[in-house]
Design an enzyme around this catalytic site. Structure first.
Site, PDB file in Angstrom:
ATOM      1  CD  GLN A 160      51.278  76.600  69.124  1.00 22.17           C
ATOM      2  OE1 GLN A 160      52.454  76.339  68.921  1.00 22.17           O
ATOM      3  NE2 GLN A 160      50.769  77.803  68.856  1.00 22.17           N
TER       4      GLN A 160
ATOM      5  CG  PHE B 211      57.135  79.385  72.681  1.00 23.62           C
ATOM      6  CD1 PHE B 211      56.716  80.508  73.388  1.00 23.62           C
ATOM      7  CD2 PHE B 211      57.653  78.318  73.391  1.00 23.62           C
ATOM      8  CE1 PHE B 211      56.825  80.560  74.779  1.00 23.62           C
ATOM      9  CE2 PHE B 211      57.774  78.359  74.778  1.00 23.62           C
ATOM     10  CZ  PHE B 211      57.361  79.485  75.477  1.00 23.62           C
TER      11      PHE B 211
ATOM     12  CD  GLU C 208      49.942  78.472  63.567  1.00 22.18           C
ATOM     13  OE1 GLU C 208      50.717  79.232  64.177  1.00 22.18           O
ATOM     14  OE2 GLU C 208      49.234  78.847  62.619  1.00 22.18           O
TER      15      GLU C 208
ATOM     16  NE  ARG D  83      50.662  87.514  61.750  1.00 25.47           N
ATOM     17  CZ  ARG D  83      49.725  88.331  62.254  1.00 25.47           C
ATOM     18  NH1 ARG D  83      50.034  89.568  62.617  1.00 25.47           N
ATOM     19  NH2 ARG D  83      48.487  87.914  62.397  1.00 25.47           N
TER      20      ARG D  83
ATOM     21  NE  ARG E 243      55.527  85.133  72.847  1.00 21.71           N
ATOM     22  CZ  ARG E 243      55.744  84.869  74.133  1.00 21.71           C
ATOM     23  NH1 ARG E 243      56.823  84.228  74.497  1.00 21.71           N
ATOM     24  NH2 ARG E 243      54.882  85.251  75.037  1.00 21.71           N
TER      25      ARG E 243
ATOM     26  CG  PHE F 142      52.882  83.580  61.817  1.00 18.98           C
ATOM     27  CD1 PHE F 142      52.961  82.244  62.136  1.00 18.98           C
ATOM     28  CD2 PHE F 142      52.181  83.935  60.665  1.00 18.98           C
ATOM     29  CE1 PHE F 142      52.357  81.273  61.340  1.00 18.98           C
ATOM     30  CE2 PHE F 142      51.571  82.975  59.861  1.00 18.98           C
ATOM     31  CZ  PHE F 142      51.655  81.640  60.197  1.00 18.98           C
TER      32      PHE F 142
ATOM     33  CB  ALA G   8      47.223  84.658  64.899  1.00 18.52           C
TER      34      ALA G   8
ATOM     35  CD  GLU H 288      51.859  85.715  67.367  1.00 20.49           C
ATOM     36  OE1 GLU H 288      50.690  86.100  67.153  1.00 20.49           O
ATOM     37  OE2 GLU H 288      52.562  85.179  66.501  1.00 20.49           O
TER      38      GLU H 288
HETATM   39  N1  MTE Z   1      53.326  81.778  76.393  1.00 18.93           N
HETATM   40  C1  MTE Z   1      53.734  80.621  76.918  1.00 18.93           C
HETATM   41  N2  MTE Z   1      53.964  80.545  78.223  1.00 18.93           N
HETATM   42  N3  MTE Z   1      53.937  79.515  76.138  1.00 18.93           N
HETATM   43  C2  MTE Z   1      53.738  79.547  74.778  1.00 18.93           C
HETATM   44  O1  MTE Z   1      53.910  78.541  74.096  1.00 18.93           O
HETATM   45  N4  MTE Z   1      53.095  80.925  72.834  1.00 18.93           N
HETATM   46  C3  MTE Z   1      53.025  82.275  72.290  1.00 18.93           C
HETATM   47  C4  MTE Z   1      52.206  83.178  73.206  1.00 18.93           C
HETATM   48  N5  MTE Z   1      52.647  83.057  74.563  1.00 18.93           N
HETATM   49  C5  MTE Z   1      53.309  80.780  74.190  1.00 18.93           C
HETATM   50  C6  MTE Z   1      53.092  81.880  75.064  1.00 18.93           C
HETATM   51  C7  MTE Z   1      52.454  82.340  70.963  1.00 18.93           C
HETATM   52  S1  MTE Z   1      53.445  82.049  69.635  1.00 18.93           S
HETATM   53  C8  MTE Z   1      51.145  82.671  70.753  1.00 18.93           C
HETATM   54  S2  MTE Z   1      50.514  82.831  69.203  1.00 18.93           S
HETATM   55  C9  MTE Z   1      50.222  82.917  71.869  1.00 18.93           C
HETATM   56  O2  MTE Z   1      50.846  82.747  73.127  1.00 18.93           O
HETATM   57  C10 MTE Z   1      49.045  81.971  71.743  1.00 18.93           C
HETATM   58  O3  MTE Z   1      48.148  82.091  72.774  1.00 18.93           O
HETATM   59  P1  MTE Z   1      47.031  83.223  72.836  1.00 18.93           P
HETATM   60  O4  MTE Z   1      46.465  83.336  71.455  1.00 18.93           O
HETATM   61  O5  MTE Z   1      46.074  82.697  73.808  1.00 18.93           O
HETATM   62  O6  MTE Z   1      47.722  84.471  73.257  1.00 18.93           O
HETATM   63  N1  LUZ Z   2      49.104  81.555  62.022  1.00 20.46           N
HETATM   64  C1  LUZ Z   2      48.385  81.681  60.913  1.00 20.46           C
HETATM   65  C2  LUZ Z   2      49.590  82.611  62.678  1.00 20.46           C
HETATM   66  O1  LUZ Z   2      47.992  80.683  60.324  1.00 20.46           O
HETATM   67  N2  LUZ Z   2      48.094  82.912  60.453  1.00 20.46           N
HETATM   68  C3  LUZ Z   2      48.533  84.036  61.049  1.00 20.46           C
HETATM   69  O2  LUZ Z   2      48.235  85.134  60.602  1.00 20.46           O
HETATM   70  C4  LUZ Z   2      49.326  83.893  62.202  1.00 20.46           C
HETATM   71  N3  LUZ Z   2      49.814  84.959  62.816  1.00 20.46           N
HETATM   72  C5  LUZ Z   2      50.577  84.803  63.894  1.00 20.46           C
HETATM   73  C6  LUZ Z   2      50.836  83.527  64.356  1.00 20.46           C
HETATM   74  N4  LUZ Z   2      50.338  82.445  63.752  1.00 20.46           N
HETATM   75 MO1  MOS Z   3      52.002  81.763  67.633  1.00 25.03          MO
HETATM   76  S1  MOS Z   3      53.566  81.862  66.317  1.00 25.03           S
HETATM   77  O1  MOS Z   3      50.886  82.352  66.525  1.00 25.03           O
HETATM   78  O2  MOS Z   3      51.717  80.119  67.652  1.00 25.03           O
END
Ligand code: MTE
Ligand code: LUZ
Ligand code: MOS
Length: 757
Positions: free
Chosen positions: A191, A222, A226, A304, A336, A338, A503, A706
């Site tokens: 990510q 998910f 990251e 967070r 997800r 965080f 995030a 999330e």
């Molecule tokens: N949806 C799918 N299908 N697969 C994933 O890995 N990750 C989640 C969410 N939805 C995820 C998902 C998480 S933890 C985050 S932070 C966001 O997608 C990241 O993507 P976005 O910022 O474009 O919403």
């Molecule tokens: N990652 C991060 C995150 O580095 N800072 C954040 O605030 C955060 N929030 C949600 C998911 N990933």
């Molecule tokens: Mo989502 S936990 O911010 O990758």
């Protein structure tokens, strides 16, 4: 519009890391992980393993040309262990061989001699021993010490919250290959391509411009990718650097589950005080985060947790302290929400316990304390465009909450060994990286001579549909068909210094960057069109691939305009840069305005418990969600459904079991259970709260990734309520996940502890 990946996914044509055709001579790597959670390394014997035919190289820490350091926030994590290991599975060596099978077989033959040390797995024990990853942090508001005196009801309690395995379908992996002059190209399932680039550069001791990281898509992240993709990519790149050959490293599921960090378990104590009319006057909590053996993202996650420790409620007097505890588990990481879900779980537990003590429904306390316009959060920001009340009201009406409750009451009256329960989860989740500096993104947009458009950003497609959204934004901004737009892989050479896609900000940050780039291009093109048509720029627009003059179609098409612009030597490339305005945070005061906006919603979950077996099923999930003005309601609804089931899994059946020595027992899919189609709720009904959506959300479409995860928390409390209607002596236990085993025990417990003590 449906997701642009739909057909590729269902026909198996979408390319994931392990589908990339390999170059001849590609070698394969396997990781040797520590057997113990805490031990001294006495000796590493690679002789037997090295003798196996096909083994090319066994890499140890001493082979690292740069720094043996992969810590992101704090430099406290080695790529390969040196003298001590701090968690079971911690990488010690990387075996590089001609095939995956040989590499894995040889990895088992590397003989490490250890001297076992005592592991710490419990965060409270770690805190007692001063094993902290960072100094504790406290968020507070009002005057808590005085507030207790005004409270009519005061209740204390303890909460245990389990972790969660990410279980992305695609495991961690990377494929590195050498180009000329020491340049290495890396495909990584990450990510955070920039984090991967930075880590490799540090480990190899080469500048970042010699490392190119490319990501087409992930089979899920998910949060688990990251930060934690970086180490595995560094191993592959290191192996390429040493052998001069392409090297692929893909973790087998078993290794992935054992080695990688998970959602943080938390342990917590709370004290909550309410007035006669159910207003929460005071809330105090101490949270112990189980960080694992290295910091990873734990400090940011802890932050967070604090931000969301008062949930969707306005509480005038608070003090919440959080400890990030160092234990001998794999370094826990982003997942997800965080840390938000854990903070919210604790306040919801406090409310449930207060409701039990007072003898009211928790919903009455929830409703009486929901955030209102201009209420101050613990961290100083004031709530704007608050939709908390609107969501719960719409949910109560549309899903007829009164009837739902009545039919559950009736059901429970008429059934002796089967009981139903219901709970509500109000949601308020802050959108922005809490680390202000990370809230930036760039987009590189090319218009080719044939009128087709190429878009590159820092956003990673991981199934959440961000590429579809970016294509939609591009097409909308330029007034062209989406068929003309190609969203390319995420590549550090095309777009630099990216924040991870996390995030929930992927679409907002990168979408705004695309908006900025495309509006600059459009402005330039309109000026060419004005010259061509001999009229003024403000009369012109681009719609449906033609230039319109005061809304009327002209003879000038998009394709012709692009040709003309190119002949006139107009730049058809633009780089958009976006940085979220307004936001800031002062860590010395723990006050500021960290979030661009908040996402609101209400989830209602009903369950039925089999009181002879302790098993349960999730009946119905009803949600009112504040999408803003969604740019893609199909994708957004998919995100809600996926997230809520993942959230339900976290608080019900997903149980990580470690033994006392820190060894993961639930290390495969036969012992770690996740929701499947049979466990999934019978219905998930989600309706959108009609709202305008905030300015800072891209095209007023609110972040979705999330927030809906947190609705799942309602399943826990719904089951607690069902247990209570079978066993009136039961006192709510806040011990998540609420597995059928625990339910069975609680159905027959004779606990009548005085909860005010
Ligand atoms: N949806 C799918 N299908 N697969 C994933 O890995 N990750 C989640 C969410 N939805 C995820 C998902 C998480 S933890 C985050 S932070 C966001 O997608 C990241 O993507 P976005 O910022 O474009 O919403
Ligand atoms: N990652 C991060 C995150 O580095 N800072 C954040 O605030 C955060 N929030 C949600 C998911 N990933
Ligand atoms: Mo989502 S936990 O911010 O990758």
């Amino acid at each position: 519009m449906k997701n642009i990946d739909t057909v590729g996914h269902v026909t198996g044509k979408s390319v994931y890391l392990d589908d990339i055709p390999t170059i001849a001579g590609t070698l394969h790597a396997a990781v040797v992980g520590s057997e113990f959670a805490h031990a001294k390394i006495i000796n590493i014997n690679i002789n037997e393993a090295a003798k196996i035919e096909g083994v090319v190289k066994i890499i140890l820490h001493s082979d690292i040309p740069g720094e043996n350091q992969i810590g992101g926030i704090i430099e406290d994590e080695m790529l390969l262990a040196e003298h001590e290991v701090h968690y079971q599975g911690q990488p010690i060596a990387v075996v590089v061989a001609e095939s995956e099978r040989i590499a894995r077989r040889a990895a088992h033959m590397v003989k490490v001699t250890y001297e076992e040390l005592a592991p710490v797995t419990n965060p409270r024990e770690a805190k007692e021993k001063s094993l902290l990853l960072i100094p504790p942090r406290t968020f507070s508001m009002g005057n808590i010490d005085e507030a207790w005196r005004k409270c009519k009801h005061i209740v204390n309690g303890t909460v245990e919250i389990g972790g969660q395995e990410h279980l992305y379908i695609e495991t961690q992996g990377a494929y590195a290959y050498p180009m000329e002059g020491g340049y290495i190209r890396v495909h990584s399932s990450t990510q955070g391509p920039t984090a991967v680039q930075k880590t490799i550069s540090k480990v190899l001791g080469v500048p970042m411009h010699l490392i190119e990281v490319d990501v087409v898509r992930l089979g899920g992240g998910f949060g688990g990718k990251e930060d934690q993709a970086s180490g595995f990519a560094a191993m592959a790149a290191l192996a390429t650097h040493i052998t001069g050959k392409p090297v692929k490293l893909v973790l087998p599921r078993h290794d992935d589950m054992r080695i990688t960090g998970k959602r943080h378990p938390y342990s917590a104590d709370f004290k909550i005080g309410l007035s006669d009319d159910l207003k929460i006057l005071a809330y105090e909590a101490t949270l112990y985060q189980n960080g694992g053996a290295a910091a990873d993202l734990s400090p940011a996650i802890l932050e967070r947790t604090l931000f969301h420790s008062t949930g969707s409620y306005f509480i005038p007097n608070t003090r919440v302290t959080a400890y990030s505890c160092k234990t001998n588990l794999p370094p826990n990481t982003a997942f997800r929400g965080f840390g938000g879900p854990q903070g919210m779980f604790v306040i919801e537990s406090a409310i449930a316990k207060a409701a039990e003590h007072i003898g009211v429904d928790a919903i009455d306390i929830q409703k009486a304390n929901l955030l209102k316009e201009n209420d101050e959060f613990q961290y100083g920001q004031r709530a704007e465009n608050v939709n908390a009340h609107k969501c719960i009201e719409l949910a109560s009406n549309k899903f007829n909450l009164v009837n739902l409750k009545k039919s559950i009451e009736n059901y429970n009256k008429n059934n002796k060994y089967s009981k139903s329960g219901l709970a509500i989860m109000p949601l308020c989740f802050g959108i922005s990286f809490t680390n202000t500096a990370m809230n930036q993104a760039r987009a590189l947009v090319h218009i080719y001579q044939d009128g087709s458009v190429s878009v590159s950003t820092g956003a990673i497609e991981m199934g959440q549909g961000v590429n579809t959204k970016l294509a939609q934004i591009t097409a909308l901004m330029l007034g062209i068909s989406i068929q003309r737009v190609k969203v390319h892989s995420t590549n550090t050479t095309r777009v630099a210094n990216t924040s991870p896609t996390a995030a929930s900000t992927g679409a907002d940050l990168n979408g705004h960057a695309v908006r900025i780039a495309t509006s600059a291009l459009k402005k330039r093109l309109i000026s060419v069109a004005a010259q061509e048509l001999g009229c003024s720029e403000d009369e012109l627009n681009i719609e449906n691939e033609t230039i319109t003059l005061n809304g009327k179609i002209t003879h000038l098409s998009w394709q012709n305009l692009i040709k003309k612009a190119h002949l006139k030597r107009i730049a058809l490339t633009e780089n958009g840069h976006y940085a979220t305005p307004i936001i800031y945070f002062d860590k010395t005061k723990e006050k500021g305005h960290p979030f661009a906006y908040h996402v609101y919603g209400t989830g209602i979950i009903t369950v039925t418990v089999d009181c002879l077996r302790g098993t349960y099923c999730i009946d119905d999930v009803y949600i009112v969600h504040d999408f803003g003005n969604s740019i893609n309601s199909i994708i957004d609804l998919g995100q809600v459904e996926g997230a809520v089931v993942q959230g339900i899994g976290w608080v019900t059946m997903e149980e990580l079991a470690f033994d006392k020595k820190g060894k993961l027992l639930s290390n495969s899919l036969s012992t770690y259970k996740v929701p499947d189609i049979f466990f999934a709720p019978k219905t998930i009904e989600c309706i959108a709260l009609p709202t305008e959506g905030p300015n800072l959300a891209i095209l007023r479409s609110k972040a979705i990734g999330e927030p809906p995860f947190m609705y799942g928390i309602a399943a826990f409390f719904a089951i607690q309520n069902a247990i209570k209607s079978f066993n009136p002596k039961h006192r709510f236990k806040f011990d998540s996940p609420l597995t059928p085993e625990k339910v069975l025990m609680q159905l027959y417990s004779k606990d009548e502890t005085d909860i005010t003590k």
